[in-house]
Design a protein around this motif. Structure first.
Motif, PDB file in Angstrom:
ATOM      1  N   ASP A 105       0.803  -1.221   0.000  1.00 35.69           N
ATOM      2  CA  ASP A 105       0.000   0.000   0.000  1.00 35.69           C
ATOM      3  C   ASP A 105       0.835   1.271   0.000  1.00 35.69           C
ATOM      4  O   ASP A 105       0.468   2.249  -0.615  1.00 35.69           O
ATOM      5  CB  ASP A 105      -0.973   0.004   1.184  1.00 35.69           C
ATOM      6  N   ASP A 106       1.978   1.285   0.709  1.00 35.03           N
ATOM      7  CA  ASP A 106       2.757   2.514   0.811  1.00 35.03           C
ATOM      8  C   ASP A 106       4.201   2.180   1.157  1.00 35.03           C
ATOM      9  O   ASP A 106       4.554   2.100   2.330  1.00 35.03           O
ATOM     10  CB  ASP A 106       2.157   3.442   1.872  1.00 35.03           C
ATOM     11  N   SER A 107       5.037   1.991   0.145  1.00 32.82           N
ATOM     12  CA  SER A 107       6.434   1.626   0.391  1.00 32.82           C
ATOM     13  C   SER A 107       7.244   2.794   0.943  1.00 32.82           C
ATOM     14  O   SER A 107       8.383   2.597   1.363  1.00 32.82           O
ATOM     15  CB  SER A 107       7.082   1.081  -0.879  1.00 32.82           C
ATOM     16  N   SER A 108       6.683   3.998   0.986  1.00 31.31           N
ATOM     17  CA  SER A 108       7.416   5.122   1.584  1.00 31.31           C
ATOM     18  C   SER A 108       7.526   4.954   3.099  1.00 31.31           C
ATOM     19  O   SER A 108       8.373   5.570   3.731  1.00 31.31           O
ATOM     20  CB  SER A 108       6.745   6.456   1.245  1.00 31.31           C
ATOM     21  N   LEU A 109       6.682   4.109   3.697  1.00 26.26           N
ATOM     22  CA  LEU A 109       6.743   3.864   5.132  1.00 26.26           C
ATOM     23  C   LEU A 109       7.951   3.009   5.510  1.00 26.26           C
ATOM     24  O   LEU A 109       8.482   3.122   6.606  1.00 26.26           O
ATOM     25  CB  LEU A 109       5.458   3.183   5.615  1.00 26.26           C
ATOM     26  N   HIS A 110       8.361   2.141   4.601  1.00 29.76           N
ATOM     27  CA  HIS A 110       9.534   1.278   4.809  1.00 29.76           C
ATOM     28  C   HIS A 110       9.840   0.632   3.456  1.00 29.76           C
ATOM     29  O   HIS A 110       8.921   0.203   2.756  1.00 29.76           O
ATOM     30  CB  HIS A 110       9.216   0.202   5.854  1.00 29.76           C
ATOM     31  N   PRO A 111      11.105   0.526   3.060  1.00 28.88           N
ATOM     32  CA  PRO A 111      11.416  -0.007   1.727  1.00 28.88           C
ATOM     33  C   PRO A 111      11.027  -1.476   1.530  1.00 28.88           C
ATOM     34  O   PRO A 111      10.863  -1.916   0.402  1.00 28.88           O
ATOM     35  CB  PRO A 111      12.931   0.179   1.610  1.00 28.88           C
ATOM     36  N   TYR A 112      10.865  -2.227   2.621  1.00 34.39           N
ATOM     37  CA  TYR A 112      10.541  -3.650   2.499  1.00 34.39           C
ATOM     38  C   TYR A 112       9.170  -3.969   3.103  1.00 34.39           C
ATOM     39  O   TYR A 112       8.919  -5.090   3.528  1.00 34.39           O
ATOM     40  CB  TYR A 112      11.631  -4.498   3.170  1.00 34.39           C
ATOM     41  N   ARG A 113       8.301  -3.012   3.117  1.00 37.10           N
ATOM     42  CA  ARG A 113       6.968  -3.186   3.686  1.00 37.10           C
ATOM     43  C   ARG A 113       6.222  -4.325   2.992  1.00 37.10           C
ATOM     44  O   ARG A 113       6.301  -4.482   1.780  1.00 37.10           O
ATOM     45  CB  ARG A 113       6.178  -1.889   3.542  1.00 37.10           C
ATOM     46  N   LYS A 114       5.506  -5.091   3.775  1.00 40.78           N
ATOM     47  CA  LYS A 114       4.674  -6.174   3.248  1.00 40.78           C
ATOM     48  C   LYS A 114       3.240  -5.668   3.129  1.00 40.78           C
ATOM     49  O   LYS A 114       2.820  -4.761   3.846  1.00 40.78           O
ATOM     50  CB  LYS A 114       4.726  -7.405   4.160  1.00 40.78           C
ATOM     51  N   PRO A 115       2.459  -6.245   2.232  1.00 39.71           N
ATOM     52  CA  PRO A 115       1.084  -5.783   2.026  1.00 39.71           C
ATOM     53  C   PRO A 115       0.202  -6.035   3.259  1.00 39.71           C
ATOM     54  O   PRO A 115       0.151  -7.171   3.752  1.00 39.71           O
ATOM     55  CB  PRO A 115       0.593  -6.622   0.851  1.00 39.71           C
ATOM     56  N   PRO A 116      -0.489  -5.013   3.753  1.00 36.82           N
ATOM     57  CA  PRO A 116      -1.401  -5.225   4.879  1.00 36.82           C
ATOM     58  C   PRO A 116      -2.445  -6.304   4.598  1.00 36.82           C
ATOM     59  O   PRO A 116      -2.798  -7.072   5.494  1.00 36.82           O
ATOM     60  CB  PRO A 116      -2.052  -3.856   5.075  1.00 36.82           C
ATOM     61  N   SER A 117      -2.916  -6.401   3.360  1.00 34.99           N
ATOM     62  CA  SER A 117      -3.925  -7.418   3.033  1.00 34.99           C
ATOM     63  C   SER A 117      -3.369  -8.832   3.187  1.00 34.99           C
ATOM     64  O   SER A 117      -4.072  -9.738   3.644  1.00 34.99           O
ATOM     65  CB  SER A 117      -4.460  -7.208   1.615  1.00 34.99           C
ATOM     66  N   LEU A 118      -2.107  -9.045   2.844  1.00 33.48           N
ATOM     67  CA  LEU A 118      -1.480 -10.351   3.011  1.00 33.48           C
ATOM     68  C   LEU A 118      -1.255 -10.654   4.490  1.00 33.48           C
ATOM     69  O   LEU A 118      -1.534 -11.752   4.969  1.00 33.48           O
ATOM     70  CB  LEU A 118      -0.157 -10.405   2.240  1.00 33.48           C
ATOM     71  N   VAL A 119      -0.764  -9.668   5.227  1.00 34.57           N
ATOM     72  CA  VAL A 119      -0.549  -9.833   6.665  1.00 34.57           C
ATOM     73  C   VAL A 119      -1.882 -10.123   7.362  1.00 34.57           C
ATOM     74  O   VAL A 119      -1.972 -11.011   8.220  1.00 34.57           O
ATOM     75  CB  VAL A 119       0.148  -8.586   7.261  1.00 34.57           C
ATOM     76  N   LYS A 120      -2.934  -9.433   6.951  1.00 34.20           N
ATOM     77  CA  LYS A 120      -4.256  -9.672   7.533  1.00 34.20           C
ATOM     78  C   LYS A 120      -4.702 -11.119   7.290  1.00 34.20           C
ATOM     79  O   LYS A 120      -5.197 -11.791   8.198  1.00 34.20           O
ATOM     80  CB  LYS A 120      -5.273  -8.702   6.930  1.00 34.20           C
ATOM     81  N   ARG A 121      -4.527 -11.601   6.068  1.00 32.18           N
ATOM     82  CA  ARG A 121      -4.918 -12.971   5.747  1.00 32.18           C
ATOM     83  C   ARG A 121      -4.149 -13.974   6.604  1.00 32.18           C
ATOM     84  O   ARG A 121      -4.725 -14.919   7.148  1.00 32.18           O
ATOM     85  CB  ARG A 121      -4.673 -13.244   4.258  1.00 32.18           C
ATOM     86  N   LEU A 122      -2.847 -13.778   6.766  1.00 34.04           N
ATOM     87  CA  LEU A 122      -2.044 -14.684   7.579  1.00 34.04           C
ATOM     88  C   LEU A 122      -2.490 -14.657   9.043  1.00 34.04           C
ATOM     89  O   LEU A 122      -2.603 -15.701   9.687  1.00 34.04           O
ATOM     90  CB  LEU A 122      -0.565 -14.340   7.452  1.00 34.04           C
TER      91      LEU A 122
END
Length: 166
Positions: A105-122
């Motif tokens: 969603d927003d790689s400006s928050l961290h260069p290796y950010r993972k998608p919140p939607s994927l993290v939510k599913r996990l």
């Protein structure tokens, strides 16, 4: 962190660790966790084998870093079930594929950010309400933000002050 005190370790470890460092971290994860350990890893430096399940995140295509080599558009997700793993079998079958194509969603928050939607599913697949999740490499805090929003307790640790929160 006390032995067998967290339901889930969900983390994106540094990708340049040598095998001995990974093995040491995995032993700590196994000591701390009584449920499920989920670790993001690059295919060229895989996490500890064997895992109980292997998942794959197909990343959005980008032209960065392709001038002298091929780009990596996939990351592996290693899943280890400990003594008391959770599995939410009340979700739609589409939530249980082992290939994910979620967008960051927003790689400006961290260069290796993972998608919140994927993290939510996990999180929804492997934990229940009020379970304790540990992210010892929290980076942008996506596990903390998503987990807290899903009524999970989350311990997020980040050594880089640029990304850490108080």
């Amino acid at each position: 962190i006390p032995d067998k005190s967290v339901q889930c370790v969900l983390t994106d470890v540094p990708y340049d660790l040598v095998y001995e460092q990974k093995k040491l971290l995995q032993r700590h994860f196994e000591r701390i966790c009584f449920g499920t350990i989920i670790v993001f890893s690059p295919p060229e430096n895989p996490w500890i084998l064997p895992a109980d399940q292997y998942l794959f995140w197909i990343k959005p295509i980008s032209t960065k870093n392709t001038s002298k080599s091929y780009s990596r558009f996939v990351e592996q997700i290693f899943v280890y079930n400990m003594e008391n793993p959770r599995w939410n079998c009340n979700r739609h079958w589409s939530q249980y594929t082992n290939v994910f194509m979620d967008l960051v969603d927003d790689s400006s928050l961290h260069p290796y950010r993972k998608p919140p939607s994927l993290v939510k599913r996990l999180i929804l697949n492997h934990t229940w309400i009020n379970d304790l999740i540990l992210d010892p490499f929290s980076g942008s805090g996506v596990v903390y933000d998503v987990g807290s929003g899903l009524i999970r307790e989350v311990i997020a640790i980040e050594k880089d002050e640029k990304y850490g929160r108080s």
